[in-house]
Design an enzyme around this catalytic site. Structure first.
Site, PDB file in Angstrom:
ATOM      1  N   LYS A 194       0.863  -1.177   0.000  1.00 55.66           N
ATOM      2  CA  LYS A 194       0.000   0.000   0.000  1.00 55.66           C
ATOM      3  C   LYS A 194       0.900   1.227   0.000  1.00 55.66           C
ATOM      4  O   LYS A 194       1.673   1.445   0.927  1.00 55.66           O
ATOM      5  CB  LYS A 194      -0.922   0.001   1.218  1.00 55.66           C
ATOM      6  CG  LYS A 194      -1.824   1.218   1.245  1.00 55.66           C
ATOM      7  CD  LYS A 194      -2.821   1.186   2.382  1.00 55.66           C
ATOM      8  CE  LYS A 194      -3.697   2.418   2.357  1.00 55.66           C
ATOM      9  NZ  LYS A 194      -4.657   2.450   3.474  1.00 55.66           N
ATOM     10  N   LYS A 216       1.184  10.037   5.679  1.00 59.98           N
ATOM     11  CA  LYS A 216       1.223   8.613   6.044  1.00 59.98           C
ATOM     12  C   LYS A 216       2.513   7.928   5.592  1.00 59.98           C
ATOM     13  O   LYS A 216       2.585   6.707   5.503  1.00 59.98           O
ATOM     14  CB  LYS A 216      -0.020   7.916   5.477  1.00 59.98           C
ATOM     15  CG  LYS A 216      -1.341   8.477   6.034  1.00 59.98           C
ATOM     16  CD  LYS A 216      -2.550   7.586   5.723  1.00 59.98           C
ATOM     17  CE  LYS A 216      -3.807   8.094   6.416  1.00 59.98           C
ATOM     18  NZ  LYS A 216      -4.963   7.176   6.240  1.00 59.98           N
ATOM     19  N   LYS A 247      -2.009  -1.568  -3.929  1.00 53.76           N
ATOM     20  CA  LYS A 247      -2.889  -0.401  -3.899  1.00 53.76           C
ATOM     21  C   LYS A 247      -2.066   0.860  -3.955  1.00 53.76           C
ATOM     22  O   LYS A 247      -1.126   0.981  -3.173  1.00 53.76           O
ATOM     23  CB  LYS A 247      -3.695  -0.454  -2.599  1.00 53.76           C
ATOM     24  CG  LYS A 247      -4.563   0.735  -2.339  1.00 53.76           C
ATOM     25  CD  LYS A 247      -5.200   0.622  -0.980  1.00 53.76           C
ATOM     26  CE  LYS A 247      -6.038   1.845  -0.755  1.00 53.76           C
ATOM     27  NZ  LYS A 247      -6.580   1.908   0.569  1.00 53.76           N
ATOM     28  N   SER A 273      -9.908   5.396  -5.323  1.00 51.10           N
ATOM     29  CA  SER A 273     -10.812   6.525  -5.551  1.00 51.10           C
ATOM     30  C   SER A 273     -10.290   7.526  -6.582  1.00 51.10           C
ATOM     31  O   SER A 273     -11.045   7.974  -7.444  1.00 51.10           O
ATOM     32  CB  SER A 273     -11.084   7.235  -4.228  1.00 51.10           C
ATOM     33  OG  SER A 273      -9.877   7.668  -3.618  1.00 51.10           O
TER      34      SER A 273
HETATM   35  C1  PBG Z   1      -7.150   3.857   5.058  1.00 47.83           C
HETATM   36  C2  PBG Z   1      -7.647   3.550   3.696  1.00 47.83           C
HETATM   37  C3  PBG Z   1      -7.496   4.405   2.589  1.00 47.83           C
HETATM   38  C4  PBG Z   1      -8.110   3.781   1.520  1.00 47.83           C
HETATM   39  C5  PBG Z   1      -8.629   2.578   1.964  1.00 47.83           C
HETATM   40  N1  PBG Z   1      -8.338   2.433   3.316  1.00 47.83           N
HETATM   41  C6  PBG Z   1      -6.920   5.749   2.474  1.00 47.83           C
HETATM   42  C7  PBG Z   1      -5.696   6.093   3.171  1.00 47.83           C
HETATM   43  O1  PBG Z   1      -4.779   5.289   3.361  1.00 47.83           O
HETATM   44  O2  PBG Z   1      -5.621   7.263   3.557  1.00 47.83           O
HETATM   45  C8  PBG Z   1      -8.170   4.398   0.135  1.00 47.83           C
HETATM   46  C9  PBG Z   1      -9.085   3.815  -0.846  1.00 47.83           C
HETATM   47  C10 PBG Z   1      -9.324   4.650  -2.029  1.00 47.83           C
HETATM   48  O3  PBG Z   1      -8.691   5.704  -2.255  1.00 47.83           O
HETATM   49  O4  PBG Z   1     -10.204   4.280  -2.819  1.00 47.83           O
HETATM   50  N2  PBG Z   1      -7.085   2.830   5.968  1.00 47.83           N
END
Ligand code: PBG
Length: 323
Positions: A194, A216, A247, A273
């Site tokens: 991620k 983050k 991701k 997203s």
């Molecule tokens: C956080 C989380 C995020 C997403 C899924 N779980 C965002 C982040 O890490 O700030 C993002 C999913 C997306 O952008 O569609 N636990």
């Protein structure tokens, strides 16, 4: 000329016959944003066509998705600021929004598969996935909080848990906790690689979960790295993950391929997203053909090696397959 590749492209029938990549609806996971209240279907400005649903409305949406062949859902809760605190205590309250949603959906639709989100950010007053102490996101003290959250979700009926927090050692910690509590059949879909990505922007709008301070980068990966993704995958695999996730997806097709080539368990890609928003925005401007771009993007993610794709286009893609 002996070799003429165009011969295999000469008609629709031949093109379909030689097609290498298919992405059937069974491979798609549909994300759903859940909010408190009744009869709520609230727009998300940066994600046209995606909504936050109250539990009753979400049930209707799930029903509609089932009709289209979508059977797996990943749920994310929108939590009021007043319920957030530093230790995410709302996340384990028996009657909270999220656990109630899981119980309701599993009761109404016993045959669907529910994937959850295990991370502190929706419930954290700091907006971070882990516990914040003196400005630092502390790893080991976060693990028991995640484990309690995981057990509460398993108890509510979740099929697969999705730790999206990127703390070190959390897969093994959660696996132990789940097994000890008797949930040996609840799976873990590890957010393995991620990345600290700009493409999560619209999601953080949807949940109002952006970090209150800092970013983050001390837990999510640097987009410049790929060897590190292999290390993360090895750890998650050895700690008992049932799925390895990459991701975002589109800018990380090489990472999807890397994990697919090196591991035998299912590889999941999260088409996030921002990837959705990009295509929607350009489509609304008339700058590209939204539907064709959607199909091309999802097919490419599959071609790169993803076995399963999480996408906000789930319903639209299902409708296209039905055509
Ligand atoms: C956080 C989380 C995020 C997403 C899924 N779980 C965002 C982040 O890490 O700030 C993002 C999913 C997306 O952008 O569609 N636990």
């Amino acid at each position: 000329m002996i070799r003429r590749p165009r011969r295999n492209r000469k008609s629709e029938v031949i093109r379909t016959m030689v097609k290498e990549t298919f992405l059937p609806i069974e491979k798609i996971i549909c994300p759903l944003f859940i909010i408190d209240g009744k009869s709520q279907k609230v727009k998300i400005d940066s994600m046209p066509g995606v909504f936050r649903y109250s539990i009753d409305e979400a049930s209707k949406e799930i029903e509609a998705c089932i009709q289209l062949g979508i059977k797996t859902f990943i749920l994310f809760p929108v939590i009021a600021d007043t319920l957030k605190d530093t230790v995410a205590s709302e996340s384990v309250r028996f009657d909270n929004l999220y656990l109630t949603a899981i119980r309701t959906f599993k009761k109404m639709f016993p045959d669907i598969c529910i994937v959850t989100d295990v991370a502190m950010d929706p419930y954290s007053s700091d907006g971070h996935d882990g516990l914040v102490k003196d400005g630092e996101i502390v790893n080991d003290a976060t693990l028991p909080i995640l484990a309690k959250m995981a057990i509460a979700q398993a108890e509510a009926g979740a099929d697969i848990l999705g730790p999206s927090d990127m703390m070190d050692g959390r897969i093994g910690f959660l696996r132990d906790a789940l097994d000890e509590a008797g949930y040996t059949n609840v799976g873990i879909m590890a957010y393995t690689a991620k990345y600290a990505s700009a493409f999560y922007g619209p999601f953080r709008d949807a949940l109002d979960s952006a970090p209150k301070s800092g970013d983050k980068k001390t837990y999510q990966m640097d987009p410049a790295n790929s060897a590190e993704a292999l290390e993360e995958a090895e750890l998650d695999y050895n700690e008992g993950a049932d799925y390895l996730m990459v991701k975002p997806a589109l800018a990380y097709l090489d990472i999807i391929k890397l994990l697919k080539d090196n591991f035998q368990i299912p590889i999941v890609a999260y088409n996030v997203s921002g990837e959705y928003a990009m295509i929607k925005a350009a489509g609304m401007q008339g700058w590209l053909d939204e539907k064709k771009a959607m199909i091309e993007m999802l097919t490419s993610i599959k071609r790169a090696g993803a076995d399963i794709v999480i996408t906000y286009f789930a319903k639209e893609y299902a409708k296209y397959l039905k055509e």
